[in-house]
Design a protein around this motif. Sequence first.
Motif, PDB file in Angstrom:
ATOM      1  N   ARG A   1       0.833  -1.212   0.000  1.00  0.00           N
ATOM      2  CA  ARG A   1       0.000   0.000   0.000  1.00  0.00           C
ATOM      3  C   ARG A   1       0.868   1.262   0.000  1.00  0.00           C
ATOM      4  O   ARG A   1       0.586   2.231  -0.724  1.00  0.00           O
ATOM      5  N   ALA A   2       1.930   1.262   0.807  1.00  0.00           N
ATOM      6  CA  ALA A   2       2.784   2.439   0.893  1.00  0.00           C
ATOM      7  C   ALA A   2       3.508   2.714  -0.420  1.00  0.00           C
ATOM      8  O   ALA A   2       3.633   3.875  -0.844  1.00  0.00           O
ATOM      9  N   LEU A   3       3.976   1.666  -1.079  1.00  0.00           N
ATOM     10  CA  LEU A   3       4.694   1.857  -2.340  1.00  0.00           C
ATOM     11  C   LEU A   3       3.752   2.305  -3.452  1.00  0.00           C
ATOM     12  O   LEU A   3       4.104   3.153  -4.286  1.00  0.00           O
ATOM     13  N   VAL A   4       2.552   1.744  -3.468  1.00  0.00           N
ATOM     14  CA  VAL A   4       1.557   2.175  -4.452  1.00  0.00           C
ATOM     15  C   VAL A   4       1.190   3.637  -4.226  1.00  0.00           C
ATOM     16  O   VAL A   4       1.051   4.421  -5.174  1.00  0.00           O
ATOM     17  N   ALA A   5       1.049   4.030  -2.952  1.00  0.00           N
ATOM     18  CA  ALA A   5       0.723   5.419  -2.636  1.00  0.00           C
ATOM     19  C   ALA A   5       1.794   6.370  -3.131  1.00  0.00           C
ATOM     20  O   ALA A   5       1.509   7.539  -3.431  1.00  0.00           O
ATOM     21  N   ALA A   6       3.035   5.875  -3.244  1.00  0.00           N
ATOM     22  CA  ALA A   6       4.130   6.703  -3.743  1.00  0.00           C
ATOM     23  C   ALA A   6       4.297   6.603  -5.246  1.00  0.00           C
ATOM     24  O   ALA A   6       5.225   7.190  -5.803  1.00  0.00           O
ATOM     25  N   GLY A   7       3.423   5.839  -5.903  1.00  0.00           N
ATOM     26  CA  GLY A   7       3.435   5.805  -7.364  1.00  0.00           C
ATOM     27  C   GLY A   7       4.045   4.586  -7.998  1.00  0.00           C
ATOM     28  O   GLY A   7       4.141   4.508  -9.229  1.00  0.00           O
ATOM     29  N   ALA A   8       4.476   3.603  -7.207  1.00  0.00           N
ATOM     30  CA  ALA A   8       5.122   2.421  -7.773  1.00  0.00           C
ATOM     31  C   ALA A   8       4.107   1.409  -8.294  1.00  0.00           C
ATOM     32  O   ALA A   8       2.964   1.355  -7.839  1.00  0.00           O
ATOM     33  N   VAL A   9       4.541   0.613  -9.245  1.00  0.00           N
ATOM     34  CA  VAL A   9       3.824  -0.602  -9.646  1.00  0.00           C
ATOM     35  C   VAL A   9       4.425  -1.734  -8.828  1.00  0.00           C
ATOM     36  O   VAL A   9       5.649  -1.882  -8.768  1.00  0.00           O
ATOM     37  N   VAL A  10       3.592  -2.535  -8.182  1.00  0.00           N
ATOM     38  CA  VAL A  10       4.087  -3.571  -7.278  1.00  0.00           C
ATOM     39  C   VAL A  10       3.753  -4.966  -7.790  1.00  0.00           C
ATOM     40  O   VAL A  10       2.577  -5.277  -8.025  1.00  0.00           O
ATOM     41  N   ALA A  11       4.792  -5.767  -7.949  1.00  0.00           N
ATOM     42  CA  ALA A  11       4.626  -7.196  -8.176  1.00  0.00           C
ATOM     43  C   ALA A  11       4.480  -7.827  -6.805  1.00  0.00           C
ATOM     44  O   ALA A  11       5.454  -7.986  -6.067  1.00  0.00           O
TER      45      ALA A  11
END
Length: 271
Positions: A26-36
């Motif tokens: 959730r934190a990485l997505v909130a910062a704009g990342a695409v997460v595998a």
Amino acid sequence: MQQSELAGTVAMVTGAGQGIGAAVTRALVAAGAVVAAVDRNPGPLAALADELAGASVHGSDGVGRPVRPYVLDVTDAAAVEAAVSLMESQLGPLGILVNVAGILRAAPAVELSDEDWVDTFAVNTNGVFHTCRAVGRRMAERGTGAIVTVGSNAAGVPRTGMAAYAASKAAATMFTRCLGLELARSGVRCNIVSPGSTDTDMQRALWQGDAGAAEQRVIDGDPAGYRVGIPLGRIAAPADIAEAVAFLVSDRARHITMHDLYVDGGATLRA
């Protein structure tokens, strides 16, 4: 973190189906990342992907869903290598790896079964090795990347009934630091975040009786178990750990590597 801080970055998060792994995602997505998002259990992965489907992100394949689920057992080296290749072919180069997948088999050291010992190291230590080897090699070739291993404060302070867990986390911690030394000249940073007691299913599985009373016992400490309390007076939320991870993978931590960041409310007195 600002929503654009990790824009265009592809991250791999293991143990993403619940707890700290889900919070990191959730934190990485909130910062704009695409997460595998990686986990052995497909159900929680699908639920997390659906939960975050509304966040539009820009990846190598254009605008799309920010969380892409990958069912994977990190103890299987060949499967990890194949999955990493697939991720990069589908999403683009991995710029971030966060190792969260872990298990806890609690028992006195002399009563641990061979199976519990082997299984604990298979996930907590071998799994970190498998993902770091597959992703770290690719990062080194590109000359950039950030790896964070979620360890435990138990890796630095003895815990009764947690010998296998503590030893496996200590091994993963030192492996990650050695990896950071080896990859530093390639521009790849490797750090550790070591949580203390955090409100997850793993933590609650250790509690007996009323949850509120059990939580208070953790906060207060246990002299009979040689365990101090938590000076800040609260158990961590998974988001507390995720924020530390998000900082270490960002450019704000660009000069930090081989560091072990304890996020435990002071519980170990930073021994």
